[in-house]
Design an enzyme around this catalytic site. Sequence first.
Site, mmCIF file in Angstrom:
data_model
loop_
_atom_site.group_PDB
_atom_site.id
_atom_site.type_symbol
_atom_site.label_atom_id
_atom_site.label_comp_id
_atom_site.label_asym_id
_atom_site.label_seq_id
_atom_site.Cartn_x
_atom_site.Cartn_y
_atom_site.Cartn_z
ATOM 1 N N GLY A 81 21.373 27.495 30.851
ATOM 2 C CA GLY A 81 20.616 26.600 30.723
ATOM 3 C C GLY A 81 20.700 26.872 29.253
ATOM 4 O O GLY A 81 21.368 28.012 28.665
ATOM 5 N N ALA A 82 20.141 26.145 28.045
ATOM 6 C CA ALA A 82 19.843 26.082 27.206
ATOM 7 C C ALA A 82 19.257 25.515 26.464
ATOM 8 O O ALA A 82 18.302 24.376 26.917
ATOM 9 C CB ALA A 82 21.166 25.413 26.135
ATOM 10 N N GLU A 102 20.171 37.990 29.500
ATOM 11 C CA GLU A 102 20.537 36.640 29.292
ATOM 12 C C GLU A 102 22.164 37.036 28.153
ATOM 13 O O GLU A 102 23.087 36.686 28.601
ATOM 14 C CB GLU A 102 20.098 35.785 28.637
#
Length: 219
Positions: A81-82, A102
């Site tokens: 995700g972000a 990440e």
Amino acid sequence: MTQDEMKQAVARAAVDYVKGGIIGVGTGSTANYFIDELAKVKGRIDGAVASSEATANRLKSHGIEVLDLNSVGGMEIYVDGADEITRNYHMIKGGGGALTREKIVAACAKYFICVADQTKLVDVLGKFPLPVEVIPMARSYVARELVKLGGQPKLREGFTTDNGNVILDVHGLSILDPVALESEINQLTGVVTNGLFARRPADVLLLGTENGVDTYKDI
């Protein structure tokens, strides 16, 4: 659709990119939904590389083998995700504190599939505080240097990364050149890395909206 329903929808869409082999998996609420969907098709893959201990535990709970990155030659995709993402696919990540791992796992994957809901799409990065992972003894020095760059760093109280470091969340930035700022912050002595994912942006954005999933820059 609610925000959680949007996250679930993009997680389901991301599974279509899972063709086999070994995949990288990110950290956070949307990544968790992806892991739950991945469990339904786990027979397709040979295992997964996790970007955090929390992700590794969730993968294992679904019976998905977790592999050490050093034992893996490479991965076709990384799904994560972000916290913010632009239409240039530049991101701020690290709200969950796993930014360094990440970034490492993303670097090893051929394609980065970003899964996000519509609230994460922005024109300019910086409203979400930029996480910076720092060696503990360098915390004060790095904070002073970040102030010189126009930011307002704040220690993430009571939090230690999986790597044993601290995080400074930098408020007040309007990031017009994320590639340059990512490099500049990473050059500060004592910084492990920062949460700008601009030098290696996403390749695909699956964006959950009230009307379904919009796909940007399909591969």
